[in-house]
Design a protein around this motif. Structure first.
Motif, short mmCIF file in Angstrom:
data_model
loop_
_atom_site.label_atom_id
_atom_site.label_comp_id
_atom_site.label_asym_id
_atom_site.label_seq_id
_atom_site.Cartn_x
_atom_site.Cartn_y
_atom_site.Cartn_z
N TYR A 238 0.85 -1.19 0.00
CA TYR A 238 0.00 0.00 0.00
C TYR A 238 0.88 1.24 0.00
N VAL A 239 0.47 2.25 -0.76
CA VAL A 239 1.18 3.53 -0.79
C VAL A 239 0.44 4.52 0.11
N ARG A 251 5.32 10.42 1.79
CA ARG A 251 5.04 9.31 0.87
C ARG A 251 5.74 8.07 1.42
N TYR A 253 5.76 3.63 1.74
CA TYR A 253 5.39 2.38 1.06
C TYR A 253 5.27 1.29 2.12
N ASP A 307 7.81 6.58 -9.00
CA ASP A 307 6.48 6.02 -9.20
C ASP A 307 6.47 4.56 -8.74
N SER A 309 3.93 1.51 -6.89
CA SER A 309 2.55 1.15 -6.57
C SER A 309 2.50 -0.26 -5.99
N ARG A 310 1.31 -0.66 -5.55
CA ARG A 310 1.12 -2.00 -5.00
C ARG A 310 1.60 -3.04 -6.01
N ASP A 312 4.82 -3.69 -6.64
CA ASP A 312 6.26 -3.50 -6.87
C ASP A 312 7.04 -4.12 -5.73
N ARG A 352 1.62 -8.81 -6.06
CA ARG A 352 1.46 -8.47 -7.47
C ARG A 352 0.63 -9.54 -8.18
#
Length: 446
Positions: A238-239, A251, A253, A307, A309-310, A312, A352
């Motif tokens: 989750y970001v 920000r 992660y 960049d 996201s979920r 990665d 993922r």
């Protein structure tokens, strides 16, 4: 103040053991588990009273300890285990998570579920029957899933007069087979689960045996797979971007560290993009820390605005996993519908999920003799085979032999979300099969 070295030492000296039981029908798995719980004083009074009441209604003189784990009505009526039964108990020396798995051939896939996270597998054998096909199947599944410790529990020794030669013959045959599969450690213990011999207390009937009881072995076996010693892997779940007046530029992660240790100031690579940065901060339970390790859940803050996201994966730049779109793996098929070449599936790896196509099924494994049936065309329930899957996007996969967490994946039916197969990337003992035979005309071995 506790040092980093002392903190990691505490992690490595964990007292939790995950183990699974397996064996053929009527070998006494549930009775063993019940005896283990009862004799280690891990059964609540009301649970024992309920078992005694059911046993009395059946006309049994003593409580049927198998009922402590066979909780489904169908299980109690048939006297078999159908679903995986999880039990949690503890002694003064260690905590345990136990998975009691079914013995029927058609429930082999349930053993895959129970053993997938196990540090140890207890394989039961009826002393009267010796090593049978299902015994070999369970040993093979344990080896395939890289379970580091296997206990051979030769049960019902009371029914063969507690004869040492009976135990020795079974132990020799099983040890030879399991060693060929690559099982690193095998411990054979003669027991009677019904009578309690060598389960928790040493047996008075087998003075020729000088080894540990089952519980003693479970309490002392080393949990050898140290996740903190593996390369660090952090799947992003989750970001976090609150964008509040208090945290306008935050920000983070969030996720669980799958393996290894992460430190502030460490250079990392984000996969599959391949972009690099440095860990600027680590937040754990609302506080900033300098170091975190598996299996902690933390939030990472990076020095660069990348960049991410979920799905990665963040890994040390010094030791990142390879990325690929062609996944070569061994799978255990767990669904009722077949898995065929050309099938469109979803592949879920850590956090993922990507679209994929089954390009090849090179072989299906026969567990009787470890031979490979080439080009079977499809896999059906409980089959184990090699597959080649092409994914729509690159995946950062480790070999399952190196990491059970980041080397495993699921194949999912995109239509209804059904889990089709559990996969293990890279080589496995299946690639070491000694012979290759032609597929039989009648179909499958399972």
């Amino acid at each position: 103040m506790t040092s980093t070295t002392e903190q990691l030492a505490d992690v490595r000296s964990t007292t939790l053991l995950r183990f699974a039981t397996a064996g053929s029908v009527d070998d006494g798995k549930s009775t063993l588990v019940g005896r283990l719980l009862h004799d280690s004083k891990s059964v609540l009074t009301d649970q024992l009273e309920a078992v005694e009441a059911v046993s009395a209604r059946r006309g049994q003189d003593a409580p049927d300890l198998a009922l402590l784990t066979d909780g489904l009505r169908a299980e109690r009526e048939q006297g078999i285990t159908i679903d995986v039964a999880y039990r949690y108990f503890a002694t003064a020396r260690r905590r345990f998570i136990l998975a009691d798995t079914p013995g029927h051939v058609q429930y082999t896939r349930n053993m895959v579920t129970g053993a997938s996270t196990a540090d140890l597998a207890v394989v039961l054998v009826d002393a009267r029957n010796g090593v049978i096909e299902q015994t070999r199947r369970h040993a093979a599944v344990a080896a395939l899933l890289r379970v580091p410790h296997v206990v051979l529990a030769v049960n019902k020794m009371d029914l063969v007069g507690y004869e040492e030669k009976v135990f020795a013959a079974i132990a020799e045959e099983f040890t030879a087979y399991a060693s060929d599969l690559g099982v690193p450690e095998i411990t054979a213990i003669p027991i009677s689960a019904l009578a309690g011999d060598n389960v928790v207390e040493p047996s008075a009937h087998m003075d020729w045996y000088g080894g540990p009881t089952v519980l003693e072995h479970l309490e002392t076996v080393p949990v050898s797979h140290d996740l903190t010693a593996c390369p660090a892997r952090f799947p992003v779940q989750y970001v976090i971007r609150p964008q509040t007046a208090e945290h306008p530029d935050y920000r983070g992660y969030a996720g669980q560290i799958a393996s290894g240790v992460l430190r502030v100031g460490e250079a990392v690579t984000v996969l599959p993009s391949g972009r690099t940065s440095v860990i600027e901060g680590i937040d754990a339970l609302g506080e900033a820390v300098d170091i975190a390790w598996s299996p902690q859940s933390v939030t990472l803050r990076l020095a660069d605005d990348i960049d991410i996201s979920r799905g990665d994966l963040i890994a040390p730049s010094a030791n990142p996993p390879a990325t690929t779109q062609d996944v070569v793996a061994t799978v255990c098929h767990v669904a009722d519908q077949p898995l065929a070449v050309g099938a469109r599936v979803l592949l879920k790896h850590t956090t993922r999920t990507v679209k994929a196509i089954v390009k090849e099924i090179p072989s299906r494994l026969t567990l009787d003799d470890l031979s490979q049936h080439p080009d079977p065309g499809q896999l059906v329930a409980n089959d184990i085979g090699r597959v080649v899957v092409r994914t729509a996007e690159p995946l950062a996969l480790d070999a399952y032999a190196d990491s059970r967490r980041t080397g495993s994946f699921l194949l999912i039916d995109p239509a209804d979300g059904t889990t089709l197969a559990a996969g293990m990337a890279g080589e496995s003992f299946a690639s070491q099969a000694r012979t290759t035979v032609q597929a039989d005309e009648e179909g499958w071995d399972f």
